[in-house]
Structures are given as C-alpha cells and as structure tokens.
Scaffold this motif. Sequence first.
Motif, PDB file in Angstrom:
ATOM      1  N   VAL A 257       0.794  -1.348   0.113  1.00  0.00           N
ATOM      2  CA  VAL A 257      -0.265  -0.152   0.273  1.00  0.00           C
ATOM      3  C   VAL A 257       0.845   1.292  -0.121  1.00  0.00           C
ATOM      4  O   VAL A 257       1.918   1.512   0.496  1.00  0.00           O
ATOM      5  N   LEU A 258       0.584   2.653  -0.493  1.00  0.00           N
ATOM      6  CA  LEU A 258       0.980   3.597  -0.745  1.00  0.00           C
ATOM      7  C   LEU A 258       1.213   4.347   0.824  1.00  0.00           C
ATOM      8  O   LEU A 258       0.260   3.868   1.553  1.00  0.00           O
ATOM      9  N   MET A 259       2.630   4.651   0.765  1.00  0.00           N
ATOM     10  CA  MET A 259       2.397   5.190   2.186  1.00  0.00           C
ATOM     11  C   MET A 259       1.199   6.279   3.293  1.00  0.00           C
ATOM     12  O   MET A 259       0.672   5.601   3.682  1.00  0.00           O
ATOM     13  N   PRO A 260       0.757   7.019   1.574  1.00  0.00           N
ATOM     14  CA  PRO A 260      -0.511   8.152   2.257  1.00  0.00           C
ATOM     15  C   PRO A 260      -1.736   7.587   2.006  1.00  0.00           C
ATOM     16  O   PRO A 260      -2.621   7.770   3.607  1.00  0.00           O
ATOM     17  N   ALA A 261      -1.495   6.197   1.881  1.00  0.00           N
ATOM     18  CA  ALA A 261      -2.425   5.175   2.131  1.00  0.00           C
ATOM     19  C   ALA A 261      -2.407   4.362   3.319  1.00  0.00           C
ATOM     20  O   ALA A 261      -4.319   3.738   4.128  1.00  0.00           O
ATOM     21  N   ILE A 262      -1.573   3.807   4.304  1.00  0.00           N
ATOM     22  CA  ILE A 262      -1.832   2.917   4.374  1.00  0.00           C
ATOM     23  C   ILE A 262      -2.319   3.588   6.103  1.00  0.00           C
ATOM     24  O   ILE A 262      -3.120   1.928   6.884  1.00  0.00           O
ATOM     25  N   SER A 263      -1.897   4.479   6.001  1.00  0.00           N
ATOM     26  CA  SER A 263      -3.119   4.597   7.675  1.00  0.00           C
ATOM     27  C   SER A 263      -4.305   4.559   7.603  1.00  0.00           C
ATOM     28  O   SER A 263      -5.054   3.883   8.733  1.00  0.00           O
TER      29      SER A 263
END
Length: 353
Positions: A257-263
């Motif tokens: 998952v892309l870093m911005p979407a992992i949260s």
Amino acid sequence: MGKVVLVTGVARQLGGRFVRRIQRDPEVDRVVAVDAVAPEHHLGGADFVRADIRQPTIARLLAEHSVDTVVHMDVTGTPLGSGSRATVKETNVIGTMQLLGACQKSPTVKRLVVKSSTNVYGSAPRDPAVFTETTPPKSLPSGGFAKDTVEVEGYVRGFARRRPDVAVCVLRFANILGPGADTPLAAYFSLPVLPTVLGYDPRLQFVHEDDVIDVLRIASHEPERGTLNSGTFNITGDGVLLLSQCARRLGRPTVPVLMPAISWVGSALRTVGMTDFSPEQLRLLTHGRVVATNQMRETLGYRPKFTTAETFADFARSRGPGLLPPEALAGAVDRIAALPALGGGHPPTQSAN
C-alpha cells in the motif's frame, strides 16, 4: 523465610505462566498475583488478589504480605477483555506510578523487575542499524504503547535514584511471539492477507514466550556468580527476519500500500476490530528495528533458547497454513527461476511441469 514475590498483570497468559513457573523455585516461599481482572487460567498455589494497581491499595498489599520482590508485568500494548486504549494507558503509566510510590515507601522491597519493550527506541528512517541500551532514539515515540514505555522507564529511573538500595532490572523485550502470543504484531500476522508499505521491507526481531519467562525468572532472583541482573537489558532472539520473509513463512500474501494510504488501511482494520494497526506499529512495519544483545549475554548471562527465526517458526506452526503454503510457493519460485532470462537463451524443450 523464602522470598515473597508480587507479580502484576497475571490475568494475561504470559503473567499466568510466569506465576506458575516462579512458584517452583525452592527459594520462593510465596507468590502474590495481582490484577484488576480475575484470570481465566490457573495460577497454581499463588495468592490471587483482585486489585487495580492504579489505586493506592497496592501499598497495603506490599505491607500485608511483606513483599521483597516485585515483578511488574502490567505494562502492555493491548487491552484486556472489553478494555479501551485509555484504560491501557492509565494502567501502564498511572498504575506504574502508584506501584513505584508504594515500593518507595516499603521497607521490605529489595528487588524490582519491570517488563518493558524495545518500543522505547521508536522506529524512524534515520535510526541506527542497531540500537544498544544507551543509544538515544532519533525520534521519540509520540503516542501509543511506545510513548507509555518511555514514560514508564522514566519513572523507574527516578525510583532507582530515590531507592538505591533496591536492585532494579528493566527488561526491554523485542516483539514477543509464540503459540500463545496475544500482541498486536501477532494479530497482524494472523490476518489472511498482510498489508505492507510499498517500497519497504523492514528488519524485525522476535523473542519467544519461553525465553521471556526464563529471563524474568533470572531477573527476579539474586544474580549468579559472574553476572549482574540490575540495569537495563535488550532481550531478543539471535538474528533478524525481513517482513517479506515472515509473510512467505506464514504462507500469507502481502498487499503493498502506498505510504499516504497505509494510515487509512490501519484505521479501517481497527474499525472492524481485526487488529490494532496503531501508528507505532505502522512505523515498525515501515522502518523496522534491530537491537544489540551483548549486555544480555555478557552481563545478565542469558542466551536465548530460540533464535528469531525459530521463534517465528513456532508461532507460524500455531497459526496453521496460509493462503499460499510455503512449499507450493517455493516450488513456483523454483520453476520461475528455471525459465530462461527474457531476451536471451532458448526455450526449454520440455514442459516445466
């Protein structure tokens, strides 16, 4: 008279195991097991006292039983039963403060053992390759269990200065795994599909439940000749594993998952109650963490029975096969590796099957 040991956090499986183990030591006369919740497991011949360490009543327990050794295991990252994160934080921080205050006033307490975590080092992109016990973190944890452990250790250091006559041992355990593990990371590895951060493959270390019990036992007694069990020690099995290796050994597919979407993914998993995908765990699964264990071996005199890989293998066996059995996956990888490189070589004359 033998030793009187008070153990906190006995409603959890690990606390219960330690209580049952410490009773078998010939120098231990009595074990007082304390928790705010009655345990569902057996505690052997220990005296269970239902008490909340956040309350001043803990001081009365120390006095009534003439406790000389306190093993504080009620510093955890997951709620028990229907508890909330707020309750966990209060128990970790306020409970530790109350316990230390009671120990400070007790004339009988001579030894304090605190179950801490390598979470105190945090996980950041500029971290050193290996943390020692004296390495300061590049970025202090800003919340969650990691911040709790930092605060707890700060209070313990203050207690050690005020009561230099008490032997204080802080054990910083790496990620605890095993057949009975109920940690956030164990819950993550139990997911059918593992979300990962695209472009990152962190290094991880694990310590087996059996080694945790053994180290706690060593720390709760007088040191053997040539060793010292007062101070702060990193505790983990030898070696490291990459997150990708863990996934393959579990037979579980990963979803980068892309870093911005992992949260957002973490929030969704928390909402449906699948796992506590906290920000600190996200950082661990992004940047990883590795600690040195020289002091554990040379000063404490302990050598773990399980390596990091062996610990994970025992945990994996307890979870059953995943969607991608490692044997089948390895066979597929071998068949792909046997194919000629693109643009060169000749196609095989026979089927790969």
